[in-house]
Scaffold this active site. Structure first.
Site, PDB file in Angstrom:
ATOM      1  N   CYS B 172       0.852  -1.195   0.000  1.00 47.81           N
ATOM      2  CA  CYS B 172       0.000   0.000   0.000  1.00 47.81           C
ATOM      3  C   CYS B 172       0.882   1.237   0.000  1.00 47.81           C
ATOM      4  CB  CYS B 172      -0.888   0.035   1.232  1.00 47.81           C
ATOM      5  SG  CYS B 172      -1.617  -1.536   1.700  1.00 47.81           S
ATOM      6  N   HIS B 176       0.500   4.696  -2.089  1.00 53.69           N
ATOM      7  CA  HIS B 176      -0.244   5.728  -1.367  1.00 53.69           C
ATOM      8  C   HIS B 176       0.610   6.600  -0.474  1.00 53.69           C
ATOM      9  CE1 HIS B 176      -3.972   4.325  -3.001  1.00 53.69           C
ATOM     10  NE2 HIS B 176      -3.729   3.091  -2.607  1.00 53.69           N
ATOM     11  N   ARG B 213     -13.382  -1.990  -0.523  1.00 49.07           N
ATOM     12  CA  ARG B 213     -12.387  -1.204  -1.262  1.00 49.07           C
ATOM     13  C   ARG B 213     -10.997  -1.797  -1.083  1.00 49.07           C
ATOM     14  NH1 ARG B 213      -9.718   0.223  -4.262  1.00 49.07           N
ATOM     15  NH2 ARG B 213      -9.355   2.225  -5.292  1.00 49.07           N
ATOM     16  N   CYS B 217      -8.265  -3.228  -3.856  1.00 42.75           N
ATOM     17  CA  CYS B 217      -6.836  -2.899  -3.902  1.00 42.75           C
ATOM     18  C   CYS B 217      -6.024  -4.181  -4.038  1.00 42.75           C
ATOM     19  CB  CYS B 217      -6.387  -2.212  -2.620  1.00 42.75           C
ATOM     20  SG  CYS B 217      -7.001  -0.550  -2.407  1.00 42.75           S
TER      21      CYS B 217
END
Lengths: 178, 256, 106
Positions: B172, B176, B213, B217
């Protein structure tokens, strides 16, 4: 409308290629098309809809059906669409027509068409002097980057139009198809 | 059928707190800021935000008695009493040792207090109730509870956040944290703060939870999504909410 | 029961042009998508939206499968007299939903 994407897109000439046609028939949304394509080409063989597709010719035919032999002039109509669409499933759209909307001179109908969804119609709206303003907002589905055309029919029988080129991007993170 | 005519005052309150947060040194960006103007307008208008259809549904369900106890949520929780709740979840319930997310907390109430069956995960009813609860915290800053027992779960979440997964071998953090603000397939990579959940995601054409969600991902990086009831999601959410501490909640958010 | 959100002003001056927005929960299944079994999910859409002002039709929209799920429409109307704005959606599978909002003009 201006194309603002950094991704260069070849202009679609003529009818969709066979893969593109079946992809368009596979589903309304760009996300759904490519996801199914990536998930398994086996699905393509189950296609009962191999011939259902829209093309610029189908859009022209649909327009002809509505307009008949009338001449369509560009102008008076404003078609508001985001030039770069984050998701083709829900695309906000506003059509406004420059018209006094009096009983003597008003917009009778607004028709919107597309060229790459499985079928060319988007919507048709009937209006009159009671609306005061010829402005309609809604949300539409776009299967791919394409041209959208809005045609306004006035009380005097004239046809005015505007078009917009829209680029539809695909979500990076999607559902698990299985 | 009842209609909600909600003054846009709430939306302007959100804007003000948002603007104030941005005016100070907080440089964090909500996914809202990475959306185009048309989608921002969609979120801002309470009568045009499709998520509000679910909030309205949640409001109706809140008053509906359920289970063998024949109680509704409203019987214990007065109208408007959920203000601030969504901003401090996930939390560890009384007499428990693991945190639950908002949907988990709603189901705990269903089973323990209403003596009803838990609502199915990602079901319209569960999401509508969560949306109704979260909506009452709109504009409130995210405020994770200071419960020290959350520490290990937050650490676990941080570890999952930084762990490379899937065929694309991405964590992640790589998208991000390191690459937020840059483009991926024409769309801006958000910082991934859970400020709008449950969100109306255009890709789903429906309301959905953070769990859904996060599963997207995982599929996106070509990893196998954790089992639906895996504690990993809640741990991640504990970490993400802490990372987003202080940012205003926007539920129900609209996202592409 | 159908879930609807309407935004119309409660009051207006005579002759004022007001904006009316309506949002309704509906899957708008296009009839072009395959399900996970590879078979096409049958079409299920709203086809017609009609708005009336004290019974007089002021706006009509024919929707195709290209209209997004949970359809949203906004349009304008001249405030003529006090009364009721009626909204009506009809579509596949005998779908029918109606909503009324009162407006005071004067």
């Amino acid at each position: 409308m201006k194309r603002t994407s950094v991704i260069p897109r070849p202009k679609a000439e003529g009818p969709l290629k066979p893969q593109e046609r079946s992809l368009a028939a596979l589903g309304m949304t760009a996300g759904m098309d490519r996801r199914v394509f990536l998930a398994g080409s086996a699905l393509l063989t189950v296609l009962p809809f191999a011939s259902a597709h829209a093309t610029p010719e189908a859009m022209a035919a649909a327009i002809k059906e509505v307009v008949g032999e009338g001449t369509i002039r560009e102008g008076k109509v404003k078609l508001d669409l985001p030039p770069l669409v984050e998701n083709g499933n829900v695309v906000p759209l506003t059509v406004s027509v420059d018209s006094p909307m009096t009983p003597a001179d008003h917009v009778k109908a607004i028709h919107v068409f597309n060229e790459k969804n499985p079928q060319p119609h988007v919507f048709s709206a009937r209006l009159g002097p009671r609306n005061g303003k010829a402005v309609i907002g809604t949300r539409i589905k776009l299967a791919d980057s394409q041209k959208i055309i809005a045609i306004a029919e006035t009380s005097s029988g004239a046809f005015w139009s505007a078009s917009a080129d829209v680029i539809v991007t695909l979500a990076a993170c999607i559902e698990d198809v299985t | 059928m009842k209609t909600i005519r909600i003054a846009l005052g709430l939306a302007s309150v959100f804007f003000t707190t948002f603007a104030l947060a941005q005016g100070s040194i907080d440089k964090r960006r909500s996914g809202y800021q990475d959306m185009g103007e048309a989608l921002q307008k969609m979120q801002d208008d309470d009568t045009a935000n499709p998520g509000m259809l679910f909030v309205q549904l949640g409001e109706q369900l809140w008053a509906k008695p359920a289970g063998t106890a024949n109680k509704s949520c409203a019987d214990c929780h007065a109208t408007g009493s959920m203000k601030g709740v969504a901003a401090r979840y996930p939390a560890i319930p009384k007499d428990a040792d693991k945190p639950v997310d908002l949907e988990g907390r709603i189901n705990l109430c269903r089973t323990a207090n209403q003596q009803a069956d838990p609502l199915a995960p990602e079901s319209r009813e569960l999401l509508s109730l969560a949306a109704y609860v979260a909506f009452q915290s709109r504009g409130q800053p995210i405020a994770p509870p200071s419960d020290p027992r959350l520490g290990p779960f937050r650490a676990q979440g941080a570890e999952i956040y930084r762990r490379r997964e899937g065929q694309l071998n991405l964590s992640c953090a790589i998208c991000h944290d390191d690459n937020a603000g840059k483009k991926l397939a024409g769309v801006t990579i958000p910082e991934a703060h859970p400020t709008g959940y449950p969100i109306y995601r255009l890709e789903w054409q429906a309301l959905g939870s953070l769990k859904r969600r996060l599963r997207n991902c995982l599929v996106g990086i070509r990893a196998e999504a954790f089992a639906y009831d895996a504690p990993d999601y809640v741990a991640l959410e504990v970490y993400l909410m802490d990372r987003a501490k202080g940012m205003p909640l926007e539920a129900p958010g609209v996202r592409p | 029961m159908t879930n609807i959100l309407v935004n119309a002003p409660k009051t207006a001056k005579p002759g004022e042009i007001v904006e009316i927005k309506a949002l309704i929960m509906h899957p708008m299944e296009t009839g072009f998508r395959p399900g996970t079994n590879g078979r096409i999910i049958p079409r299920d859409i709203i086809e017609h939206f009609v708005a009336t002002w004290n019974g007089t039709e002021i706006f009509r929209m024919e929707m195709s499968p290209a209209i997004a799920t949970n359809p949203f429409v906004s349009f304008f109307a001249v405030a003529t007299e006090s009364g009721t704005i009626g909204l009506r959606w009809t579509g596949d599978k005998g779908f029918l939903a109606e909503e009324q909002v009162a407006i005071t003009v004067g």
